[in-house]
Write an enzyme that holds these catalytic residues in place. Structure first.
Site, PDB file in Angstrom:
ATOM      1  N   TRP A  93     -15.040   2.570  -7.969  1.00  0.00           N
ATOM      2  CA  TRP A  93     -15.263   1.409  -7.293  1.00  0.00           C
ATOM      3  C   TRP A  93     -14.151   0.942  -6.314  1.00  0.00           C
ATOM      4  CZ3 TRP A  93     -18.617  -2.797  -9.940  1.00  0.00           C
ATOM      5  CH2 TRP A  93     -18.363  -3.924  -9.454  1.00  0.00           C
ATOM      6  N   ASP A  94     -14.198   0.964  -5.074  1.00  0.00           N
ATOM      7  CA  ASP A  94     -13.181   0.621  -4.415  1.00  0.00           C
ATOM      8  C   ASP A  94     -13.156  -0.661  -3.772  1.00  0.00           C
ATOM      9  OD1 ASP A  94     -10.936   1.248  -2.419  1.00  0.00           O
ATOM     10  OD2 ASP A  94     -11.904   2.926  -1.613  1.00  0.00           O
ATOM     11  N   MET A  95     -12.241  -1.373  -3.065  1.00  0.00           N
ATOM     12  CA  MET A  95     -12.101  -2.665  -2.572  1.00  0.00           C
ATOM     13  C   MET A  95     -10.929  -2.729  -1.555  1.00  0.00           C
ATOM     14  SD  MET A  95     -11.075  -5.859  -2.414  1.00  0.00           S
ATOM     15  CE  MET A  95     -11.561  -7.519  -2.505  1.00  0.00           C
ATOM     16  N   ASP A 128      -2.786   5.195  -3.045  1.00  0.00           N
ATOM     17  CA  ASP A 128      -3.378   6.250  -1.989  1.00  0.00           C
ATOM     18  C   ASP A 128      -2.477   7.365  -1.770  1.00  0.00           C
ATOM     19  OD1 ASP A 128      -5.771   5.463  -1.803  1.00  0.00           O
ATOM     20  OD2 ASP A 128      -5.682   4.473  -0.008  1.00  0.00           O
ATOM     21  N   ASP A 178     -16.957  10.990  -2.390  1.00  0.00           N
ATOM     22  CA  ASP A 178     -15.836   9.614  -1.975  1.00  0.00           C
ATOM     23  C   ASP A 178     -16.912   9.091  -0.630  1.00  0.00           C
ATOM     24  OD1 ASP A 178     -13.545   8.206  -1.049  1.00  0.00           O
ATOM     25  OD2 ASP A 178     -13.181   8.873  -2.954  1.00  0.00           O
ATOM     26  N   ASP A 179     -16.212   8.269  -0.057  1.00  0.00           N
ATOM     27  CA  ASP A 179     -16.839   7.376   0.845  1.00  0.00           C
ATOM     28  C   ASP A 179     -17.454   8.225   2.000  1.00  0.00           C
ATOM     29  OD1 ASP A 179     -17.159   5.263   2.855  1.00  0.00           O
ATOM     30  OD2 ASP A 179     -15.172   4.944   3.153  1.00  0.00           O
ATOM     31  N   TRP A 220       0.739  -1.253  -0.040  1.00  0.00           N
ATOM     32  CA  TRP A 220      -0.179  -0.046   0.039  1.00  0.00           C
ATOM     33  C   TRP A 220       1.141   1.232  -0.061  1.00  0.00           C
ATOM     34  CZ3 TRP A 220      -0.577   3.882   3.718  1.00  0.00           C
ATOM     35  CH2 TRP A 220      -1.517   4.916   3.510  1.00  0.00           C
TER      36      TRP A 220
HETATM   37  C1  DGJ Z   1      -9.241   4.075  -0.301  1.00  0.00           C
HETATM   38  C2  DGJ Z   1      -9.174   4.945  -1.499  1.00  0.00           C
HETATM   39  O1  DGJ Z   1      -8.191   4.490  -1.996  1.00  0.00           O
HETATM   40  C3  DGJ Z   1      -9.303   6.226  -1.043  1.00  0.00           C
HETATM   41  O2  DGJ Z   1      -8.999   7.070  -2.290  1.00  0.00           O
HETATM   42  C4  DGJ Z   1     -10.632   6.523  -0.642  1.00  0.00           C
HETATM   43  O3  DGJ Z   1     -11.637   6.568  -1.570  1.00  0.00           O
HETATM   44  C5  DGJ Z   1     -10.967   5.669   0.532  1.00  0.00           C
HETATM   45  N1  DGJ Z   1     -10.567   4.182   0.520  1.00  0.00           N
HETATM   46  C6  DGJ Z   1     -12.406   5.838   1.199  1.00  0.00           C
HETATM   47  O4  DGJ Z   1     -12.776   5.108   2.181  1.00  0.00           O
END
Ligand code: DGJ
Length: 732
Positions: free
Chosen positions: A476-478, A547, A365-366, A198
């Protein structure tokens, strides 16, 4: 481009202007490798490459008495007979035997390329590619195997995959089914992988190959930031500009393995496919298993050339729909500006300022749904939080649209928080192993996407939100790896299918949403770049690269990413300083100079920067609007590696070579040094290029180089750190 079948020698020659791929039916009836590399003349018979001599300690086939697989190169090596290298597949039949022998039956050659069922893959029209399907049978196992090879007209590329079918009455188990193997006649190669974790994804690593194996893999259920499913083998002298190399790119987003095995006879075997660890696929009579696709590319002109092949192929023959070859909107994302602490008013304030700067798309975003005020709750409840969005996504999207901007939002559909209504109603929908604790990642569990009803439910919820609002984009996150993988609905014998079924479930949800909403631009994300792979690009043409938004770290990450993936796919934003991940402060112009070489956007509140910086942001946005088509779809060259010196540089050149944009970055303060030159690439020797009113010949810029003194000596004098420049070159 053509595929020739020499019926007498039973050999195939796939070729285009650049490469030849030659193989043939061996004395055992299986497929043996003859040649892969730069284009060579066609010959009726090349069976002189077959080794038919005896060596001590070598076991041979009893019928031929002198043929051993061990001494010959295979196309898709099996287990259990005379090949002792790593096998490409393994089948266990009902009597417990794992020995296989698939023998040539017939083949089909056709124009174009067929789609893979439910899987991402490159595609091609009839004039763009030709495909060979070789069908082989194993009489004892009562199974058939189809090996598929597509050669592209314009690219030095072969796309491969395999299909197994059980024709017999007894159930068989596929315990390994890789997508491709290439046996090469020598080992004088280095292995290049793209590894990290990460916030430090896809960092190139080079290893010398010696006898034994080098391999990388993922067992996380995602392709992962730790190892990327893209590898290169290159000759020792090969660099970005010269030399031979072969790339293998897996069009798949789940568990994988990539391996280079040097045997003790001086040969190299390359393998890539679904990780056999945790994989077992039972096949009843009439059932088939289709492997994902591996895209194999060759160059004898250096790694830039290899990367350009993947960039062009993926832009033209993998990415689909409205966003194929379409310049990407300049977006602003509120994540680093607000995290989950926002409401409609604060979002509109950020959006208005962004609109004033010329931003085209706002991304929420989230944090907009369920009880999502921090990362402990809400995932799975895809219903707007009325405290934050009183008129829902519909209201906010309309207001943002009224500002003259498009609107998009964030989802993480594969996940559920134990603290959510969904989990309270359907705890059985999360991946869990009976009798075991379920591990948590970011306080969340993984929904079992191998189950159709789970995918359907999430689809229904998301569809409602999207339909009711005006949505142009979805991120679309994961955010975690899969653990305790088990499906309570399946019998014991099918538990080895779940990782693959899971990713097929992800693909099916993507496909449904893409079909319903073909205009929407999807951006994939997985805690940044945990699922940056060619499989994802089939559904989501761009991916959040990392990130880590620190411009200096991003130079390395984007540089590493460029080896296998197009610039159009690299999600890159300007964020606030000091940087959230590294604490480093870099000027807004250097931050933009890095983010330009991607999809470009902002991840900060523009209300919080100075007026001077805001004026600069406006200029950055108009610069990107003017040049994004060239940057995202031009020919990209890495010029200077950030891993060698504390400087990096790259250039993107238009297809007609009339325009180019060069980026140069100094990654450390420098005192009392002479700046030197950076040699450009890809220009036309006798064109005269204008850079800031000064004229230079193409050959001058490529051989002598662009003088750095003129462009960044002032930064030395100003004693600034992390200086950069981006210059436009235009031919007169
Ligand atoms: C991880 C993503 O990589 C970020 O850009 C952001 O969207 C967060 N999750 C949100 O929880």
């Amino acid at each position: 481009m053509d595929i020739i079948w020499h019926s007498k020698s039973k050999q195939f020659h796939l070729y285009n202007d650049k490469i030849s791929y030659i193989m043939g039916v061996t004395p055992l009836g299986d497929l043996g490798s003859i040649y892969f590399g730069s284009l060579i003349h066609d010959k009726e018979d090349m069976s002189y490459v077959v080794n038919r001599f005896m060596l001590s300690n070598v076991v041979v086939d009893p019928d031929t008495e002198s043929y051993s697989m061990e001494l010959n190169r295979q196309e898709y090596p099996c287990f259990g007979t005379t090949d002792f290298g790593t096998q490409a597949y393994e089948v266990e039949i009902s009597n417990g035997s794992r020995v296989s022998s698939f023998v040539y039956r017939d083949h089909k050659i056709f124009k174009g390329k067929s789609a893979l069922k439910g899987l991402p893959a490159t595609y091609a029209d009839e004039d763009e590619a030709m495909t060979l399907e070789v069908c082989l049978d194993d009489e004892v196992a009562r199974m058939s195997l189809t090996l598929s090879y597509t050669i592209f007209d314009k690219y030095p590329v072969i796309a491969r995959h395999a299909v197994f079918t059980n024709n017999g009455p007894s159930e068989a188990k596929l315990t390994k089914a890789l997508s491709a193997c290439i046996d090469l006649p020598d080992q004088d190669y280095e292995w290049m992988q793209f590894s990290g974790a990460w916030a430090r994804e896809r960092i190139p690593e080079i290893k010398k190959l010696t006898s034994g194996s080098v391999s990388i893999e993922s067992k996380r259920g995602i392709s992962s930031a730790n190892q990327n499913p893209f590898v290169i083998v290159k000759r020792p002298g090969t660099d970005d500009f010269i030399g031979e190399a072969i790339g293998m790119s897996f069009v798949y987003s789940g568990n994988f393995v990539a391996q280079a095995e040097c045997d003790t006879f001086g040969r190299l075997r390359l393998l890539m496919g679904i990780n056999p660890d945790r994989f077992c696929w039972p096949l009843k009579q009439g059932e088939s298993f289709e492997t994902p696709e591996v895209v194999i590319a060759h160059t004898d002109e250096g790694l830039n050339n290899l990367s350009q092949t993947y960039h062009d192929l993926y832009n033209n023959n993998l990415i689909r729909g409205k966003w194929k070859n379409t310049p990407r909107p300049i977006l602003i994302n509120n994540w680093e500006a607000t995290f989950m602490d926002f409401d409609e008013k604060s979002i509109l304030k950020i959006a208005e300022k962004a609109r004033d700067a010329g931003v085209e798309l706002f991304v929420l975003d989230d944090g907009w749904f369920g009880a999502r005020n921090d990362d402990t709750a809400g995932l799975g409840d895809w219903v707007e939080n009325p405290d934050k969005l009183p008129q829902g996504m519909a209201g906010l999207s309309r207001k943002v649209n009224a500002l003259g901007m498009k609107f998009g939002f964030w989802i993480e559909p594969e996940m559920v928080n134990p603290d959510s209504n969904l989990y309270r109603r359907h705890p059985e929908w999360a991946l869990a192993t009976p009798g075991r604790k379920s591990s948590l990642g970011r306080h969340q569990l993984v929904l079992d996407f191998s189950r159709e009803e789970v995918v359907d439910y999430i689809y229904g919820m998301l569809k409602k939100v999207i339909e009711n609002a005006e949505i142009s984009y979805i991120k679309w996150d994961m955010n975690r790896s899969l653990t305790e993988v088990y499906n309570a609905n399946l019998p014991a014998i099918e538990q080895g299918t779940i990782y693959h079924r899971y990713i097929m479930g992800v693909y099916s949800l993507y496909e449904k949403l893409r079909k319903d909403f073909p205009e929407i631009l999807f951006e994939s994300c997985s805690s940044g770049g945990n699922r940056y792979d060619a499989g994802m690009l089939y559904y989501a043409p761009q991916a959040w690269c990392s990130d880590n938004t620190d411009a200096i770290d991003r130079i390395r990450i984007q540089y590493g990413t460029s080896f296998g993936y197009p610039i159009s796919s690299i999600g890159a934003h300007v964020s606030a300083v000091p940087n959230q991940q590294t604490g480093r402060s870099v000027s807004i112009s250097t931050r933009a100079d890095v983010a330009y070489f991607g999809t470009f956007g902002y991840e900060l509140d523009l209300n919080k920067i100075s007026n001077e910086e805001f004026e600069e942001v406006k200029k950055q946005i108009s610069f990107m609007k003017e040049h994004r088509e060239l940057i995202q779809f031009g020919t990209f060259y890495r010029l200077r590696s950030p891993f060698e010196k504390d400087e990096a540089s790259w250039i993107v050149v238009s297809k007609d070579k009339k325009k180019a944009i060069v980026g140069f970055y100094s990654m450390k303060s420098k005192v009392n040094q002479i700046p030197g030159f950076v040699k450009l690439a890809g220009l036309k020797e006798d064109y005269k290029y204008v850079i800031r009113d000064e004229e230079y010949y193409g050959d001058e810029l490529m051989n002598m180089g662009l003088t750095l003194g003129k462009y960044y000596i002032n930064s030395f004098i100003a004693r600034q750190e992390y200086v950069s420049f981006v210059e436009v070159l235009e031919a007169k």
